[in-house]
Design a protein around this motif. Structure first.
Motif, PDB file in Angstrom:
ATOM      1  N   GLN A   1       9.073  -5.291  -2.933  1.00  0.00           N
ATOM      2  CA  GLN A   1       9.128  -5.503  -1.482  1.00  0.00           C
ATOM      3  C   GLN A   1      10.185  -4.607  -0.840  1.00  0.00           C
ATOM      4  OE1 GLN A   1       7.068  -7.516   0.651  1.00  0.00           O
ATOM      5  NE2 GLN A   1       8.105  -6.057   1.988  1.00  0.00           N
ATOM      6  N   ASP A   2      11.330  -4.463  -1.483  1.00  0.00           N
ATOM      7  CA  ASP A   2      12.388  -3.591  -0.993  1.00  0.00           C
ATOM      8  C   ASP A   2      11.887  -2.148  -0.880  1.00  0.00           C
ATOM      9  OD1 ASP A   2      15.089  -2.747  -0.285  1.00  0.00           O
ATOM     10  OD2 ASP A   2      15.304  -2.069  -2.378  1.00  0.00           O
ATOM     11  N   CYS A   3      11.182  -1.676  -1.888  1.00  0.00           N
ATOM     12  CA  CYS A   3      10.627  -0.331  -1.863  1.00  0.00           C
ATOM     13  C   CYS A   3       9.628  -0.192  -0.711  1.00  0.00           C
ATOM     14  CB  CYS A   3       9.949  -0.005  -3.202  1.00  0.00           C
ATOM     15  SG  CYS A   3       9.151   1.615  -3.226  1.00  0.00           S
ATOM     16  N   GLU A   4       8.739  -1.157  -0.576  1.00  0.00           N
ATOM     17  CA  GLU A   4       7.720  -1.125   0.470  1.00  0.00           C
ATOM     18  C   GLU A   4       8.374  -1.105   1.856  1.00  0.00           C
ATOM     19  OE1 GLU A   4       3.650  -1.035   1.691  1.00  0.00           O
ATOM     20  OE2 GLU A   4       4.571  -0.754  -0.271  1.00  0.00           O
ATOM     21  N   THR A   5       9.379  -1.926   2.043  1.00  0.00           N
ATOM     22  CA  THR A   5      10.078  -1.989   3.332  1.00  0.00           C
ATOM     23  C   THR A   5      10.723  -0.633   3.646  1.00  0.00           C
ATOM     24  OG1 THR A   5      10.485  -4.344   3.047  1.00  0.00           O
ATOM     25  CG2 THR A   5      11.917  -3.169   4.598  1.00  0.00           C
ATOM     26  N   LYS A   6      11.372  -0.045   2.670  1.00  0.00           N
ATOM     27  CA  LYS A   6      12.030   1.249   2.885  1.00  0.00           C
ATOM     28  C   LYS A   6      11.027   2.366   3.139  1.00  0.00           C
ATOM     29  CE  LYS A   6      16.331   0.008   0.728  1.00  0.00           C
ATOM     30  NZ  LYS A   6      17.152  -0.094  -0.431  1.00  0.00           N
ATOM     31  N   LEU A   7       9.898   2.356   2.436  1.00  0.00           N
ATOM     32  CA  LEU A   7       8.869   3.369   2.671  1.00  0.00           C
ATOM     33  C   LEU A   7       8.226   3.199   4.040  1.00  0.00           C
ATOM     34  CD1 LEU A   7       7.154   3.515  -0.832  1.00  0.00           C
ATOM     35  CD2 LEU A   7       8.631   5.256   0.192  1.00  0.00           C
TER      36      LEU A   7
ATOM     37  N   ALA B   1       9.720   2.029   6.695  1.00  0.00           N
ATOM     38  CA  ALA B   1      10.703   2.392   7.723  1.00  0.00           C
ATOM     39  C   ALA B   1      10.826   3.906   7.921  1.00  0.00           C
ATOM     40  CB  ALA B   1      12.068   1.802   7.361  1.00  0.00           C
ATOM     41  N   ARG B   2      10.350   4.669   6.966  1.00  0.00           N
ATOM     42  CA  ARG B   2      10.477   6.137   7.068  1.00  0.00           C
ATOM     43  C   ARG B   2       9.600   6.716   8.133  1.00  0.00           C
ATOM     44  NH1 ARG B   2      10.594   8.049   0.768  1.00  0.00           N
ATOM     45  NH2 ARG B   2      12.550   7.073   0.288  1.00  0.00           N
TER      46      ARG B   2
ATOM     47  N   PRO C   1       0.789  -1.247   0.000  1.00  0.00           N
ATOM     48  CA  PRO C   1       0.000   0.000   0.000  1.00  0.00           C
ATOM     49  C   PRO C   1       0.822   1.300   0.000  1.00  0.00           C
ATOM     50  CG  PRO C   1      -0.062  -1.030   2.160  1.00  0.00           C
ATOM     51  CD  PRO C   1       0.617  -1.996   1.236  1.00  0.00           C
ATOM     52  N   ARG C   2       2.065   1.232   0.420  1.00  0.00           N
ATOM     53  CA  ARG C   2       2.893   2.439   0.390  1.00  0.00           C
ATOM     54  C   ARG C   2       3.497   2.655  -1.004  1.00  0.00           C
ATOM     55  NH1 ARG C   2       2.776   4.179   5.350  1.00  0.00           N
ATOM     56  NH2 ARG C   2       3.194   2.957   7.204  1.00  0.00           N
ATOM     57  N   SER C   3       3.759   1.598  -1.706  1.00  0.00           N
ATOM     58  CA  SER C   3       4.378   1.675  -3.026  1.00  0.00           C
ATOM     59  C   SER C   3       3.349   1.850  -4.139  1.00  0.00           C
ATOM     60  CB  SER C   3       5.190   0.410  -3.310  1.00  0.00           C
ATOM     61  OG  SER C   3       6.161   0.207  -2.305  1.00  0.00           O
TER      62      SER C   3
END
Length: 184
Positions: free
Chosen positions: A175-181, A183-184, A113-115
Motif C-alpha cells: 500500500q505504501d508503494c502504491e500510495t507513493k506511485l 502521488a507522482r 495497479p501501479r505497483s
C-alpha cells in the motif's frame, strides 16, 4: 525449525538457482538480466519467502538432483516458455496452481495497479506454468497442497510475495508503494 534455518535454506536454493541462471546460454549472448544477479536474488526470495519449509526442502532436493543429472532448470524453463522443447510435466496440479495464483494476481493487480501491472498477467501465468514443470512430482504436490491450504485460509500468496518484495525495496508495504506511485 528456526528462522536462521529457513534463511539458510532459502539462500542455498537461490545460490543453486543463480548458478543455473548464470549458466543459461541465450541465443543472443548474455541477457541483460543475467548481469543483475542481485535483482535475481530479490525476485527469487520473493518467490520462495512465502512457501513452507516442506516445499523448500523438496525443491532443494530437486535442484541437487538436477545438478547431478546435468540439468539446468532455468534453461528448461525458458525453453518451455519459448516453446523450444516439449512439455516436461502434464501434472494436473500445475494447471490448478496456475489458476489459483492467477486469480490471486488479478486481485492484487486490481487493488494495486501501479505497483502490480495488470497487463503482466498472461506472462505471469506462462512463467509460473513453465517453472512448475521443472519440479519433481513430490515438489509439485508440496506446492499444490500449500496453495490449497492458503486458499482455504483466505490468504493470497501473490499479495504476500509483493508485500515481501516491497519491504525489500524499502517501502513499508505494498500500500505504501502504491500510495507513493500514485502521488507522482
Amino acid at each position: 525449525m528456526t528462522n536462521k534455518y529457513r534463511e539458510t535454506l532459502i539462500n542455498e536454493i537461490i545460490d543453486r538457482e543463480l548458478n543455473m541462471f548464470l549458466a543459461v546460454k541465450n541465443r543472443g549472448g548474455t541477457s541483460q538480466c543475467q548481469e543483475l544477479p542481485e535483482s535475481f536474488r530479490i525476485m527469487r526470495e520473493m518467490t520462495h519467502g512465502v512457501l513452507p519449509n516442506s516445499f523448500l526442502n523438496s525443491y532443494k532436493y530437486d535442484l541437487k538432483q538436477a545438478e547431478k543429472e546435468g540439468r539446468n532448470f532455468m534453461t528448461e524453463k525458458y525453453a518451455l516458455m519459448e516453446s523450444l522443447i516439449p512439455t516436461i510435466s502434464n501434472s494436473p496440479q500445475i494447471k490448478e496452481i496456475v489458476q489459483i495464483e492467477s486469480e490471486w494476481r488479478k486481485e492484487v493487480a486490481a487493488q494495486f495497479p501501479r505497483s502490480v501491472q495488470p497487463d503482466g498477467h498472461e506472462s505471469f501465468c506462462r512463467y509460473l506454468g513453465c517453472e512448475l514443470q521443472t519440479y519433481s512430482a513430490a515438489t509439485i504436490i508440496e506446492y499444490y497442497d500449500y496453495m490449497k491450504s492458503a486458499q482455504q485460509e483466505l490468504r493470497n500468496l501473490v499479495r504476500e510475495r509483493y508485500e515481501l518484495l516491497m519491504r525489500k525495496l524499502g517501502y513499508a508495504s505494498l500500500q505504501d508503494c502504491e500510495t507513493k506511485l500514485t502521488a507522482r
